[in-house]
Scaffold this motif. Structure first.
Motif, PDB file in Angstrom:
ATOM      1  N   ILE A   1       3.290 -59.016 -22.851  1.00 25.95           N
ATOM      2  CA  ILE A   1       3.406 -57.568 -21.655  1.00 25.95           C
ATOM      3  C   ILE A   1       4.107 -57.343 -21.746  1.00 25.95           C
ATOM      4  O   ILE A   1       4.455 -55.675 -21.023  1.00 25.95           O
ATOM      5  CB  ILE A   1       3.552 -58.709 -20.484  1.00 25.95           C
ATOM      6  CG1 ILE A   1       4.778 -59.314 -20.686  1.00 25.95           C
ATOM      7  CG2 ILE A   1       1.949 -59.854 -19.717  1.00 25.95           C
ATOM      8  CD1 ILE A   1       5.336 -59.643 -19.585  1.00 25.95           C
TER       9      ILE A   1
ATOM     10  N   HIS B   1       1.857 -59.529 -14.002  1.00 32.28           N
ATOM     11  CA  HIS B   1       1.214 -59.377 -15.650  1.00 32.28           C
ATOM     12  C   HIS B   1       0.745 -60.635 -15.453  1.00 32.28           C
ATOM     13  O   HIS B   1       0.866 -61.753 -16.020  1.00 32.28           O
ATOM     14  CB  HIS B   1       1.673 -59.265 -16.584  1.00 32.28           C
ATOM     15  CG  HIS B   1       2.384 -57.843 -16.474  1.00 32.28           C
ATOM     16  ND1 HIS B   1       2.497 -56.948 -17.577  1.00 32.28           N
ATOM     17  CD2 HIS B   1       3.875 -57.998 -15.965  1.00 32.28           C
ATOM     18  CE1 HIS B   1       3.122 -55.553 -16.857  1.00 32.28           C
ATOM     19  NE2 HIS B   1       4.223 -56.019 -17.264  1.00 32.28           N
TER      20      HIS B   1
ATOM     21  N   VAL C   1      -4.667 -61.417 -20.792  1.00 31.17           N
ATOM     22  CA  VAL C   1      -3.769 -60.484 -19.945  1.00 31.17           C
ATOM     23  C   VAL C   1      -4.189 -59.268 -19.025  1.00 31.17           C
ATOM     24  O   VAL C   1      -5.477 -59.092 -19.566  1.00 31.17           O
ATOM     25  CB  VAL C   1      -2.789 -60.233 -21.068  1.00 31.17           C
ATOM     26  CG1 VAL C   1      -1.504 -59.003 -20.040  1.00 31.17           C
ATOM     27  CG2 VAL C   1      -2.137 -60.754 -21.716  1.00 31.17           C
TER      28      VAL C   1
ATOM     29  N   ARG D   1      -4.243 -55.977 -16.096  1.00 32.53           N
ATOM     30  CA  ARG D   1      -3.154 -55.547 -15.274  1.00 32.53           C
ATOM     31  C   ARG D   1      -3.890 -55.475 -13.462  1.00 32.53           C
ATOM     32  O   ARG D   1      -5.035 -55.765 -13.590  1.00 32.53           O
ATOM     33  CB  ARG D   1      -2.799 -54.529 -16.323  1.00 32.53           C
ATOM     34  CG  ARG D   1      -4.644 -53.436 -16.027  1.00 32.53           C
ATOM     35  CD  ARG D   1      -4.908 -52.442 -16.868  1.00 32.53           C
ATOM     36  NE  ARG D   1      -6.137 -51.474 -16.814  1.00 32.53           N
ATOM     37  CZ  ARG D   1      -6.458 -51.096 -16.223  1.00 32.53           C
ATOM     38  NH1 ARG D   1      -6.448 -50.672 -15.086  1.00 32.53           N
ATOM     39  NH2 ARG D   1      -7.793 -50.373 -16.446  1.00 32.53           N
TER      40      ARG D   1
END
Length: 383
Positions: free
Chosen positions: A243, A258, A296, A298
Motif C-alpha cells: 500500500i 486500504h 489490495v 481502494r
C-alpha cells in the motif's frame, strides 16, 4: 416513535442504572414484544442485564456490546441504544448459543430450526405469506467462530434472510458481551427471528474496488486468524509495501483505507485486518487460510455509496420507516480520516438508521468485514 410502532430510545447517562432509568421513562413493557439493546463497553453488561430485567419485567431483551453506537441523533460512544418492537404488527422469538467456540454445523442448525419452529407457533393461524420475515444474529466478535456459526444458522432458516453484527468492545479487541433472557453472556451468539406486517428488505453495502496488487497467504494460524507471511515475506512488512507506506505507519486508519478482499463466486468480499502484532504478523477480523489470494482494494466514495443504497431501499419499500444497521468499525474510522463523518451521520439521521459499529457483519450465510448490513423496514402500507 416510528410509523410502524417501533420505538427507538437512547441514553448517554454513563452507568447501567442511570441509562435504564432514562430508557424506562418512554418504554411501557406491556406494549412491546421485544427490546433490542446495543451498548458501549463502558457499560457493565451484567449490571445492565439486571437493571433492564428489574425495570421492564416481562419484556424480553436481546443485545450486545459495541464498537460505537448509531443513535437517531447520529454516531455516538458510551451510550445505550434501544429499539422496542411493538406487539402489534410484530411476532418475535429469540434464543442464545452460549458457547460459540464449541458450536458445530449440527448444533448451530438445530438451534436455528428450534427457533424457526417457535416463530411458526408465535404466528399461530395467520395465513402463510401474509408476514415478512427476517433474522438477526448478534455474535461475540472475539470468538473467531462467526463463519461456522452464521453458515450453520443461515442454512437451517430455510429462506428467512439473516443479517447481523459481531459484538465489539470499542477498539480494545479484548472481550465482548451479549444479553439474553435477563443475563449477560461472553462468547455467545444471540438469535432473533421476526415476522412483521410491514415490508422489509435485508441489504449489504460496501465501498471498495479491487486493484491489481495481490498478496498470497503463505503462512498463517487459521484458528486465531493470524497471518505470519504474505508472498513468503513477513506479513506486516509485505502489506505495508503493497500500500506504499512504512511499517511504523500501519494503524487501524490505514487498514480502513486500504482493505484487502477475496474473490468468491465472482464477487469480492473484504477480509479486514484488525491489528499488527509485535512479531510482525497481522490479525484479521475474518477467516483466513494458507493459499488464500488477497487483493489490495481502494475505496469508493463512502458518502455516495451509502446514500445511493439508502435511497434505493427507500424507493423499493415505498418509504423507509427505520433501518436496523450494522456498520463496520473500520468504516467509521475511514469516515473520520476522510472528514466525511458528519455527512454519513446526516444520511443515517435522514433515513432513521439505528444500530451499532461492529467487529464484523453478517449477511445470509457469510461473515463479512468493512461492510454496512442491516434490515430496512418500510412504512406501513395503507390499504
Amino acid at each position: 416513535m416510528h410509523a410502524s410502532g417501533v420505538l427507538t430510545a437512547w441514553s448517554s447517562a454513563g452507568t447501567a442504572r442511570a441509562a435504564v432509568a432514562d430508557l424506562v421513562r418512554c418504554i411501557d413493557p406491556g406494549l412491546y414484544a421485544q427490546l433490542l439493546v446495543f451498548f458501549a463497553p463502558s457499560i457493565e453488561a451484567e449490571a445492565l442485564a439486571r437493571e433492564l430485567a428489574a425495570a421492564l419485567p416481562g419484556l424480553p431483551v436481546a443485545g450486545c456490546s459495541t464498537a460505537g453506537e448509531i443513535t437517531p441523533d447520529g454516531i455516538a460512544a458510551d451510550t445505550v441504544v434501544a429499539l422496542a418492537l411493538p406487539r402489534h404488527g410484530f411476532r418475535v422469538v429469540t434464543d442464545v448459543i452460549e458457547d460459540v467456540r464449541e458450536v458445530t454445523v449440527e448444533s448451530g442448525a438445530a438451534t436455528a430450526r428450534r427457533l424457526r419452529t417457535a416463530l411458526e407457533r408465535a404466528c399461530g393461524d395467520r395465513a402463510e405469506g401474509t408476514g415478512h420475515r427476517f433474522g438477526l444474529i448478534l455474535i461475540d466478535g472475539m470468538s473467531y467462530r462467526e463463519e461456522m456459526c452464521v453458515s450453520a444458522v443461515a442454512m437451517a432458516l430455510d429462506g428467512i434472510p439473516l443479517v447481523g453484527g459481531s459484538a465489539g468492545d470499542g477498539l480494545s479487541f479484548d472481550r465482548t458481551a451479549q444479553l439474553h433472557g435477563g443475563q449477560a453472556y461472553r462468547n455467545a451468539a444471540v438469535l432473533v427471528l421476526v415476522e412483521t406486517d410491514h415490508p422489509v428488505e435485508v441489504f449489504r453495502n460496501d465501498n471498495f474496488l479491487p486493484t491489481d496488487r495481490k498478496l498470497v497467504v503463505t503462512r498463517c494460524d487459521p484458528e486465531r486468524r493470524i497471518v505470519y507471511e504474505l508472498n513468503a515475506e513477513p506479513a506486516a512488512q509485505e502489506y505495508a509495501a503493497a500500500i506504499g507506506i512504512g511499517l511504523r505507519d500501519l494503524t487501524p486508519m490505514r487498514f480502513a483505507s486500504h482493505p484487502v478482499v477475496v474473490r468468491i463466486g465472482g464477487n469480492y468480499y473484504c477480509r479486514s485486518i484488525q491489528r499488527v502484532n509485535a512479531d510482525g504478523s497481522l490479525s484479521f477480523f475474518c477467516a483466513i487460510d494458507d493459499g488464500v489470494v488477497l487483493t489490495v482494494a481502494r475505496p469508493r466514495d463512502l458518502v455516495r455509496s451509502v446514500g445511493a443504497e439508502l435511497a434505493r431501499l427507500d424507493e423499493a419499500l415505498g418509504g423507509l420507516d427505520l433501518v436496523i444497521g450494522f456498520d463496520c468499525v473500520l468504516r467509521r474510522l475511514d469516515a473520520a480520516r476522510r472528514r466525511v463523518r458528519s455527512q454519513v451521520e446526516e444520511l443515517y439521521r435522514r433515513h432513521n438508521v439505528t444500530g451499532f459499529f461492529t467487529y464484523g457483519e453478517q449477511f445470509g450465510g457469510m461473515h463479512l468485514n468493512q461492510t454496512f448490513t442491516g434490515v430496512a423496514i418500510g412504512r406501513p402500507r395503507v390499504p
